[in-house]
Scaffold this motif. Structure first.
Motif, mmCIF file in Angstrom:
data_model
loop_
_atom_site.group_PDB
_atom_site.id
_atom_site.type_symbol
_atom_site.label_atom_id
_atom_site.label_comp_id
_atom_site.label_asym_id
_atom_site.label_seq_id
_atom_site.Cartn_x
_atom_site.Cartn_y
_atom_site.Cartn_z
ATOM 1 N N HIS A 66 0.108 -2.028 1.027
ATOM 2 C CA HIS A 66 -0.885 -1.152 0.386
ATOM 3 C C HIS A 66 -1.072 -1.671 -1.041
ATOM 4 C CE1 HIS A 66 -1.048 1.877 3.577
ATOM 5 N NE2 HIS A 66 0.263 1.730 3.682
ATOM 6 N N CYS A 68 -3.130 -0.970 -3.194
ATOM 7 C CA CYS A 68 -3.574 0.020 -4.181
ATOM 8 C C CYS A 68 -2.419 0.806 -4.799
ATOM 9 C CB CYS A 68 -4.587 0.986 -3.562
ATOM 10 S SG CYS A 68 -3.912 2.039 -2.257
ATOM 11 N N LEU A 79 -1.993 5.970 -8.816
ATOM 12 C CA LEU A 79 -3.303 5.664 -8.240
ATOM 13 C C LEU A 79 -4.339 6.715 -8.615
ATOM 14 C CD1 LEU A 79 -4.322 4.346 -4.849
ATOM 15 C CD2 LEU A 79 -4.952 6.696 -5.326
ATOM 16 N N ASP A 84 -11.519 2.909 -10.614
ATOM 17 C CA ASP A 84 -11.545 1.811 -9.654
ATOM 18 C C ASP A 84 -11.394 0.443 -10.310
ATOM 19 O OD1 ASP A 84 -11.723 3.516 -7.535
ATOM 20 O OD2 ASP A 84 -13.762 2.938 -6.929
ATOM 21 N N MET A 91 -4.551 -4.428 -8.246
ATOM 22 C CA MET A 91 -4.489 -4.982 -6.889
ATOM 23 C C MET A 91 -4.549 -6.500 -6.914
ATOM 24 S SD MET A 91 -6.892 -2.110 -4.996
ATOM 25 C CE MET A 91 -6.934 -2.923 -3.388
ATOM 26 N N ASP A 108 -3.702 -5.152 4.791
ATOM 27 C CA ASP A 108 -3.711 -3.961 3.944
ATOM 28 C C ASP A 108 -4.133 -2.769 4.797
ATOM 29 O OD1 ASP A 108 -5.083 -1.887 2.122
ATOM 30 O OD2 ASP A 108 -4.012 -3.171 0.701
ATOM 31 N N ASP A 111 -6.587 1.763 1.637
ATOM 32 C CA ASP A 111 -6.878 1.724 0.206
ATOM 33 C C ASP A 111 -7.959 2.751 -0.105
ATOM 34 O OD1 ASP A 111 -9.229 0.569 1.167
ATOM 35 O OD2 ASP A 111 -9.400 -0.805 -0.517
ATOM 36 N N ARG A 112 -8.470 2.728 -1.315
ATOM 37 C CA ARG A 112 -9.499 3.657 -1.755
ATOM 38 C C ARG A 112 -10.797 2.911 -2.004
ATOM 39 N NH1 ARG A 112 -8.172 6.453 -7.326
ATOM 40 N NH2 ARG A 112 -9.323 4.668 -8.187
ATOM 41 N N ALA A 116 -9.784 -3.117 -1.275
ATOM 42 C CA ALA A 116 -9.107 -4.285 -0.700
ATOM 43 C C ALA A 116 -10.104 -5.244 -0.066
ATOM 44 C CB ALA A 116 -8.061 -3.843 0.321
ATOM 45 N N SER A 135 -8.112 -6.162 6.004
ATOM 46 C CA SER A 135 -8.152 -4.820 5.429
ATOM 47 C C SER A 135 -8.606 -3.766 6.424
ATOM 48 C CB SER A 135 -9.096 -4.787 4.220
ATOM 49 O OG SER A 135 -9.216 -3.468 3.723
ATOM 50 N N CYS A 147 -1.976 10.793 3.206
ATOM 51 C CA CYS A 147 -2.836 9.912 2.392
ATOM 52 C C CYS A 147 -4.276 10.410 2.302
ATOM 53 C CB CYS A 147 -2.783 8.471 2.912
ATOM 54 S SG CYS A 147 -1.212 7.630 2.556
ATOM 55 N N LEU A 150 -6.828 9.087 -0.372
ATOM 56 C CA LEU A 150 -7.548 7.818 -0.292
ATOM 57 C C LEU A 150 -8.985 8.006 0.194
ATOM 58 C CD1 LEU A 150 -4.743 5.451 1.116
ATOM 59 C CD2 LEU A 150 -5.544 5.699 -1.244
#
Length: 396
Positions: A66, A68, A79, A84, A91, A108, A111-112, A116, A135, A147, A150
């Motif tokens: 991960h 992020c 995070l 961003d 990252m 990965d 992520d958000r 990624a 990703s 999560c 995210l």
């Protein structure tokens, strides 16, 4: 570029070459074999890297990271406090840490805002240094689920399918579903608790497979593992076999995992030796035993660290592989878990994970012989990713 070494671990098809060499042209492997044979095919002026006393092997693959998260004491809080742009810069640093440790491909798994995927493009374009990134984009989770922060909260099959489509359109190469809860999410479902109804999970798998994308299911709990197998996911992440009262490895489900060819990524932290202190000796041994039983049953295990979560740094894959040595697995199988087996699981078996003609030149040179001493993987001499020789601060 010509690279020579005392040993070349080419992969399962042509495993060990003594006094070997690899010739790289245009980012791919042009030739591999005995040193004298390969040297005859090299051209005047081609760069040469000689590594006496070393082993040349495929670049490592960390199948669960991960980017992020920052591997700190509270990666979620860090995070959530970042814009961003700042997060993407972090990252980029995490990606370079992976590369410096010999990881040339990383998957990965959440992520958000598809950062990624943006980072993957930057690496491909040569703007920043890092491994190939596979990703998942934004992980799929129910409202308030594991999560959720995210951005992947969905409810009902239609919303699930829409998020899968959005990830696919953004360039995701795998879909991640949070089938059970997890400890990283405060106040959410417990790790052993299932989050999606069977119909919703089936809809997700169907939508992903229609888009040509595999599904990776986060599943700690035994019930969630069963549901993931029934739904037809492609990999199971963690696969801890947890229940509300302990652990339950179901032999019938193990048999189906093997029969279906589902890969399992146990996500072993580089800090795995601290588990007995953190969870108690008896509980830790039960966790270790579950992975040992999967290995004995013939489950195709792949290596991953969950890099980014607490105490899981981005340079930790070689250290985490020592866990499997502790369980009694041979070095040859462990290295395959982090190279050829992982490449196959990620759908990249014809691209990377082996040193063979036509594959991407994703290579790692380490001091010593990792077949004799797995710890040699920590002694990195040279990393080549997609034909580019990595050096801190630049790739050439």
């Amino acid at each position: 570029m010509l690279i020579t070494a005392d040993r070349v671990l080419a992969g399962p098809e042509r495993h060990l070459i003594h006094d070997g060499a690899v010739l790289i042209r245009d980012g791919v492997i042009a030739c591999v074999g005995p040193r004298e044979e390969v040297q005859r095919r090299s051209l005047p002026g081609e760069p040469r890297l000689a590594h006496p006393g070393a082993t040349l092997l495929p670049g490592l693959i960390d199948a669960h990271v991960h980017l992020c998260f920052d591997a700190g004491t509270d990666p979620v809080a860090t995070l959530r406090g970042q814009e961003d742009g700042t997060l993407l810069a972090d990252m980029q640093r995490h990606a370079e840490q992976l590369l410096a440790a010999g990881v040339t491909t990383a998957r990965d798994l959440g992520d958000r805002n598809h950062l990624a995927i943006r980072l993957s493009r930057q690496i491909t374009e040569g703007a920043v240094a890092g491994p190939r990134i596979v990703s998942a984009g934004i992980p799929v989770t129910p409202p308030g689920g594991h999560c959720w922060f995210l951005g992947g909260e969905v409810s009902g099959s239609d919303a699930i399918r829409a998020l899968v489509q959005r990830n696919s359109a953004a360039g995701a190469q795998v879909i991640k579903v949070m089938e059970t809860g997890g400890g990283l999410t405060k106040g959410g479902a417990q790790s052993w608790e299932t989050q999606f109804a069977p119909a919703d999970l089936a809809a997700l798998v169907d939508e992903a497979h229609q888009a040509g994308l595999p599904v990776a299911a986060h599943a700690h709990g035994t019930d969630g593992i069963v549901a993931a197998v029934e739904a037809g996911v492609d990999t199971i992440e963690h696969c801890s076999w947890m229940t509300a009262t302990g652990f339950e490895v179901r032999e019938d489900v193990l048999a189906r995992i093997v029969e279906k060819g589902i890969r399992v990524c146990p996500t072993v932290s580089p800090d795995w030796r601290m588990l007995p202190k953190a969870f108690g000796a008896e509980r830790a041994e039960a966790m270790f035993g579950a992975v040992r039983r999967m290995a004995e049953a013939g489950v195709r295990l792949i290596a991953g660290t969950d890099a980014g979560v607490q105490r899981a740094g981005f340079d930790g894959l070689p250290t985490s592989l020592g866990f499997y040595e502790h369980l009694g697995l041979p070095a040859e199988r462990i290295i395959a878990m982090a190279t050829s087996e992982a490449a196959d699981a990620l759908g990249l078996g014809d691209v990377t994970g082996r040193i063979t003609t036509g594959h991407s030149a994703d290579l790692l040179v380490v001091d010593g012989d990792p077949l004799a001493d797995l710890a040699a993987l920590k002694s990195v001499r040279t990393v080549v990713a997609a034909g580019k020789h990595y050096q801190p601060g630049r790739t050439v």
